[in-house]
Design a protein around this motif. Structure first.
Motif, short mmCIF file in Angstrom:
data_model
loop_
_atom_site.label_atom_id
_atom_site.label_comp_id
_atom_site.label_asym_id
_atom_site.label_seq_id
_atom_site.Cartn_x
_atom_site.Cartn_y
_atom_site.Cartn_z
N ASP A 194 -7.06 -0.58 1.71
CA ASP A 194 -6.98 -1.45 0.54
C ASP A 194 -8.24 -1.26 -0.31
OD1 ASP A 194 -5.58 -4.14 -0.54
OD2 ASP A 194 -7.76 -4.40 -0.63
N ARG A 212 -3.84 -8.20 -6.73
CA ARG A 212 -3.16 -9.48 -6.51
C ARG A 212 -3.89 -10.27 -5.42
NH1 ARG A 212 2.42 -7.27 -3.48
NH2 ARG A 212 1.33 -6.55 -1.60
N ASP A 266 -4.78 -12.22 -1.96
CA ASP A 266 -4.55 -11.71 -0.60
C ASP A 266 -3.55 -12.54 0.20
OD1 ASP A 266 -6.15 -13.84 0.09
OD2 ASP A 266 -7.74 -12.66 1.02
N TRP A 276 -0.69 -12.12 -0.37
CA TRP A 276 0.38 -11.12 -0.27
C TRP A 276 0.13 -10.08 0.81
CZ3 TRP A 276 4.56 -12.72 -2.40
CH2 TRP A 276 4.51 -13.50 -3.56
N LEU A 277 -0.99 -10.16 1.47
CA LEU A 277 -1.29 -9.15 2.50
C LEU A 277 -0.27 -9.20 3.63
CD1 LEU A 277 -5.08 -8.88 3.42
CD2 LEU A 277 -3.50 -7.07 2.74
N TYR A 292 -3.18 -0.72 -3.75
CA TYR A 292 -3.29 -2.18 -3.77
C TYR A 292 -4.75 -2.61 -3.67
CZ TYR A 292 1.74 -2.64 -2.89
OH TYR A 292 3.11 -2.58 -2.98
N HIS A 297 -6.32 -6.24 -2.83
CA HIS A 297 -6.04 -7.65 -2.51
C HIS A 297 -7.32 -8.48 -2.62
CE1 HIS A 297 -2.34 -5.89 -0.73
NE2 HIS A 297 -1.83 -7.02 -1.17
#
Ligand code: GLU
Length: 548
Positions: A207, A251, A253, A255-256, A276, A278
């Motif tokens: 990431d 975006r 985190d 969404w991790l 990505y 995050h």
């Protein structure tokens, strides 16, 4: 199972193919290494600091590399949508200076990769949903809410993780006859991913902010098309970002946890995933411990807070940069007047654990930012703020612009400008005394000064005050008054031998200051008096004499 037959049964209205859609979204004509990113908020009505933080990171990534930033509105969750929210999002992001090259604007879509509002992309998502079924990667599920709840209860009893997977995925291998019967009976259905992942399989992912992380494959058959025919975020995201040629997704985190699902969907759809980044949650100190900023407890999470309190937009931007990149402050010190966009922003410098927000620090930055502005700028911004949030002050403040600007000009410019206020809402407190409407005595003389001396000072000052005097002449007169009542005219003499005097010229100035401004602290008295004019100065001093 004949997947083609099932796909046709579920999506008879879908006639386009993915290839036809792809043809509508050609590769962007950009050089290698150039970033294309987006800010993709959901219009929930609450525009928060995270929106500025996220969009600013995306913006820097794009514009520093000569790329494209676009705004996409993710409104697939109609339950959370609030009327007017998209407009306020657009306005707020524009207010904080986030410049989009493409996407949703107040005048409709701009750019060749739209529509940029997800609810207008229903037909596109369904083409890919049909493809997923054709490829054997998705199937319909007719479970009712009650059935899903029963599954959950059972999972709770068995102490296994929740979700629709493995033996709990009861529609995953149902014969076509059952599906046909359920469709015929008009039962509502959702489309689910036929996950091929296993929680036994782990892999490493790099990431951009978190660095190398350990990821476990997804084994849950997530919903990819809801019963209303629209996809949730998980399915819309890969399709949109693929078609719009996003290279970087910045975006939160939160969404991790579903990153494995998103990577899996990209693979099944034949897409190359974006990179990505995050971002950790925004934190604050609560007593001696750190915690996440919360929508419920912390008004400072909402952008409307900064606007209504009158934080200058430039201060918020400067502050966000300070928080995101630890070397920004040093850069700013070395380049006090440079445009903020000249700073070399690096996503790698972000704290993976989340950034600490501190309103005190923001205030310091803000005072600094305002101190560098011209009186004209301060006037314009204050008027803009007051027009929206303090109409009463607005009317008074703008009645005579030259007067207000003259007051704002006191102590401005030069290499040590005053730093009296950090908010537009503080301007009233700072200079309200200049207007008779807001003038009031905020303090009183200390008991240690005898009232007769104060009275004498006030009387003598009125007798001798001439608003045509140069500053030195004006001050010499005040010194003379000081000497005449046994106060030291010279501060050095006073400090060397304080007991020899009743007080000093500083006290005498304070007597005048309090009478003229109502305060113990004010901008430079000579300028204040000059701007107020002889009549108003004398009027206020006389009024004070009478009060004593
Ligand atoms: N609509 C999502 C959100 O507001 C966007 C996440 C993303 O940027 O992909 O959290």
């Amino acid at each position: 199972m004949d997947n083609k037959y099932l796909a046709q049964l579920l999506f008879p209205d879908v006639t386009k193919t993915p290839e036809e859609i792809e043809a509508m979204y050609p590769e962007r004509d950009l050089a290698e290494g150039v970033a294309v990113s987006r800010h993709a908020p959901s219009p929930t009505g609450f525009v928060h600091l995270g929106n500025v933080v996220q969009s600013l990171i995306s913006e820097r990534l794009c514009h520093q590399s000569g790329g494209i930033l676009y705004l996409r509105i993710e409104d697939t969750d109609s339950k959370r949508e609030v009327k007017g929210a998209t407009e306020s999002l657009i306005n707020m992001l524009a207010y904080y200076g986030i410049k989009f090259d493409e996407g949703v604007t107040l005048d409709g879509d701009k750019g060749a990769y739209g529509p940029y509002t997800q609810s207008k992309r229903r037909d596109i998502y369904r083409v890919y949903a049909k493809k997923m079924v054709e490829d054997g990667n998705a199937y319909p599920c007719f479970c009712t809410k009650e059935e899903l709840e029963a599954i959950r209860e059972e999972q709770e009893k068995e102490k296994v993780s929740y979700g629709y997977y493995g033996k709990w995925a009861v529609w995953r291998d149902r014969p076509i006859e059952d599906i046909e019967a359920a469709l015929k009976a008009g039962k509502p259905w959702v489309l689910r991913l036929r996950s091929t992942g296993s929680i036994e399989n782990k892999f490493k992912y790099n990431d951009l902010i978190k660095g190398e992380i350990n990821v476990t494959e997804n084994d849950v058959d997530f919903v990819i098309i809801k019963s209303d025919g629209i996809p949730p975020y998980h399915f819309a995201h890969p399709i949109d970002d693929h078609l719009m040629h996003t290279t970087h997704v910045v975006r939160g985190d939160e969404w991790l946890a579903t990153l494995p699902l998103h990577l899996q969907l990209h693979k099944l759809l034949g897409f190359k995933p974006p990179k990505y980044a995050h971002i950790g949650a925004l934190m604050k100190m609560d007593g001696s411990s750190k915690r996440k900023l919360s929508t419920r407890k912390d008004p400072e999470l909402g952008l409307a807070f900064y606007k209504s309190q009158g934080y200058p937009r430039d201060s918020v931007r400067e502050y966000v940069m300070t928080v995101l990149n630890s070397n920004f402050e040093d850069w700013r010190r070395a380049n006090p007047d440079a445009d903020i966009d000249e700073f070399k922003f690096s996503v790698k410098k972000l704290n993976p654990a989340g950034s600490l927000f501190d309103l005190g620090k923001l205030m310091d930055i803000s005072k600094n930012v305002i101190s560098k502005m011209t009186a004209e700028q301060v006037y314009e911004y204050t008027a803009e703020w007051a027009n929206e949030f303090d109409k009463d002050f607005y009317d008074v403040f703008t009645a005579d612009p030259d007067f207000s600007k003259a007051v704002l000009a006191i102590g401005r410019g030069g290499n040590k400008p005053r730093k009296d206020f950090g908010l537009w809402s503080e301007v009233k407190g700072y200079m309200g005394f200049m207007f008779d409407k807001y003038f009031s005595l905020e303090c009183n003389y200390d008991e240690k000064f005898d009232r007769d001396s104060i009275k004498t000072v006030l009387e003598k000052f009125v007798e001798s005050y001439d608003d045509g005097d140069e500053q030195q002449v004006w001050f010499d007169k005040i010194k003379a008054i000081a000497s005449s009542i046994g106060y030291a005219a010279d501060m050095k003499e006073y400090k060397a031998n304080p007991d020899a005097f009743k007080g000093s010229v500083a006290d005498v100035s304070m007597f005048l200051r309090l009478a003229v401004t109502g305060k113990l602290n004010s901008p430079d008295m000579y300028s204040v008096m000059k701007i107020l004019g002889r009549d108003r100065v004398n009027e206020r001093i006389k009024a004070m004499e009478e009060r004593l």
